[in-house]
Design an enzyme around this catalytic site. Structure first.
Site, PDB file in Angstrom:
ATOM      1  CB  THR A   1     -10.765  21.057 -15.953  1.00 33.35           C
ATOM      2  OG1 THR A   1     -11.322  19.915 -15.314  1.00 33.35           O
ATOM      3  CG2 THR A   1      -9.465  20.687 -16.647  1.00 33.35           C
TER       4      THR A   1
ATOM      5  CE1 TYR B   1     -19.022  20.195 -12.171  1.00 31.14           C
ATOM      6  CE2 TYR B   1     -18.293  22.338 -12.932  1.00 31.14           C
ATOM      7  CZ  TYR B   1     -18.015  21.066 -12.507  1.00 31.14           C
ATOM      8  OH  TYR B   1     -16.701  20.651 -12.427  1.00 31.14           O
TER       9      TYR B   1
ATOM     10  CE  LYS C   1     -18.396  19.210 -15.536  1.00 32.45           C
ATOM     11  NZ  LYS C   1     -17.817  18.284 -14.585  1.00 32.45           N
TER      12      LYS C   1
ATOM     13  N   GLY D   1     -19.227  12.848 -14.387  1.00 34.58           N
ATOM     14  CA  GLY D   1     -18.055  13.721 -14.278  1.00 34.58           C
ATOM     15  C   GLY D   1     -16.900  13.239 -13.436  1.00 34.58           C
TER      16      GLY D   1
ATOM     17  CG  ASP E   1     -12.351  12.194 -15.772  1.00 32.63           C
ATOM     18  OD1 ASP E   1     -13.456  12.702 -15.485  1.00 32.63           O
ATOM     19  OD2 ASP E   1     -11.439  12.844 -16.312  1.00 32.63           O
ATOM     20  CD  GLU E   2     -11.536  10.039 -10.328  1.00 40.03           C
ATOM     21  OE1 GLU E   2     -11.809  10.508 -11.447  1.00 40.03           O
ATOM     22  OE2 GLU E   2     -11.237  10.757  -9.351  1.00 40.03           O
TER      23      GLU E   2
ATOM     24  CB  SER F   1      -9.727  17.060 -16.037  1.00 43.00           C
ATOM     25  OG  SER F   1      -9.578  15.946 -15.167  1.00 43.00           O
TER      26      SER F   1
END
Ligand code: MN9
Length: 303
Positions: free
Chosen positions: A49, A139, A169, A194, A196-197, A213
């Site tokens: 992001t 990550y 992450k 990680g 979000d949706e 983000s």
């Protein structure tokens, strides 16, 4: 060793830029103040992001210093140090430690693709050795790195080779693998979700901390989602998650990060445009995005 565990929202911050694409460090403080007011627990600096891979090393260091200072110990600071050059990543890790950040995280080198967990461990051990006092999070974001390895296997090998590994992450939709990682050695590692949706799906299998983000501009929505989930009000949590899904669909329709930086501006925390190789939204698209956001109620308390 007692490993670090985070709870709640961690915003993957944008990198503020001037119209010409230069870093605009003066905008860092207002961005962080807004996140603190929104009760996020941490920030993840210079990640996807934050356009981290598009920044120079000098810019990344300057931003880390600005974010650490702006956070002022009010919230935790994660620094993404991933780089195609392992030596640069190690140097960024050492810098993050010196600058007073709380945690480091790294993607693997990804120009030459890593295809074994053992090569991945070798790279991560070298990077993490630059900051031996900092908890380190791998990550995992195969959609961007092209490196899709077995994360349980990574955890299995960590005890011997990655003494500072705190967790991962975890940015993919493989909820079953995420769950297996959460349950590895009875929850020995911190798995920060990680995508979000898909937050609600991750909460269902036991997620406690999450980085993303959209927490930059829609924290109140996700806070309500978490509260509903904790109360066992799954219907409300589903409805709120669906709002997040619609928001991400809009972001994807208008072009990912460029759309998100436009949303930041429309929501009152201007952090400027994206830089190359990303492309800004055309004026017409900005108008249309604003209209779509109005229709979905985005501006009513960002939820
Ligand atoms: O890692 C972010 N992923 C990318 C975090 O930037 C590729 C996510 O927060 C997404 O932006 C978000 C929307 O798809 O889930």
């Amino acid at each position: 060793m007692t490993r670090n565990k985070m709870e709640g929202m961690i915003a993957a911050t944008f990198t503020p830029m001037k119209e010409d694409g230069c870093v605009d460090a003066a905008k860092v403080k207002p961005m962080v103040d807004r996140l603190v007011a929104d009760r996020v627990k941490g920030i993840f600096v210079c990640g996807s992001t934050g356009e981290g891979p598009s920044l120079t090393t000098a810019e990344r260091k300057l931003l880390v210093e600005a974010f650490v200072q702006a956070a002022g110990k009010r919230i935790k600071v994660f620094v993404h140090v991933g780089h195609n050059s392992v030596a640069e990543a190690k140097d960024l890790a050492a810098h993050a430690q010196k600058a007073g950040a709380d945690y480091i995280s790294a993607t693997p080198p990804c120009y030459f693709k890593i295809n074994t967990v053992s090569a991945l461990v070798d790279c991560l051990a070298e990077i993490a050795s630059g900051a031996p006092e900092m908890p380190f999070y791998y990550y995992n974001i195969p959609a961007l790195t092209g490196v899709a390895l077995d994360m349980v296997e990574l955890l299995r090998r960590a005890a011997a080779s990655l003494p500072t590994l705190a967790g991962i992450k975890y940015t993919t939709s493989l909820i079953h693998e995420y769950q297996a990682c959460l349950n590895f050695e009875e929850g020995a590692y911190d798995l920060l979700y990680g995508t979000d949706e898909m937050l609600l799906s991750a909460l269902v299998v036991g997620a406690k901390g999450y980085i993303g983000s959209t927490y930059n501009f829609a924290a109140p929505l996700y806070e309500k989602l978490q509260v509903s989930f904790d109360k066992g009000d799954i219907r409300t949590a589903q409805r709120l998650q669906m709002k997040a899904v619609r928001m991400v669909q809009l972001i994807n329709k208008y072009g990912g990060l460029a759309a998100q930086k436009t949303m930041m501006k429309l929501a009152g925390t201007d952090c400027g445009p994206v830089r190359l190789p990303l492309q800004p939204l055309e004026a017409e698209a900005v108008k249309s995005l604003e209209k779509d956001l109005q229709i979905m109620g985005f501006f009513n308390e960002r939820s």
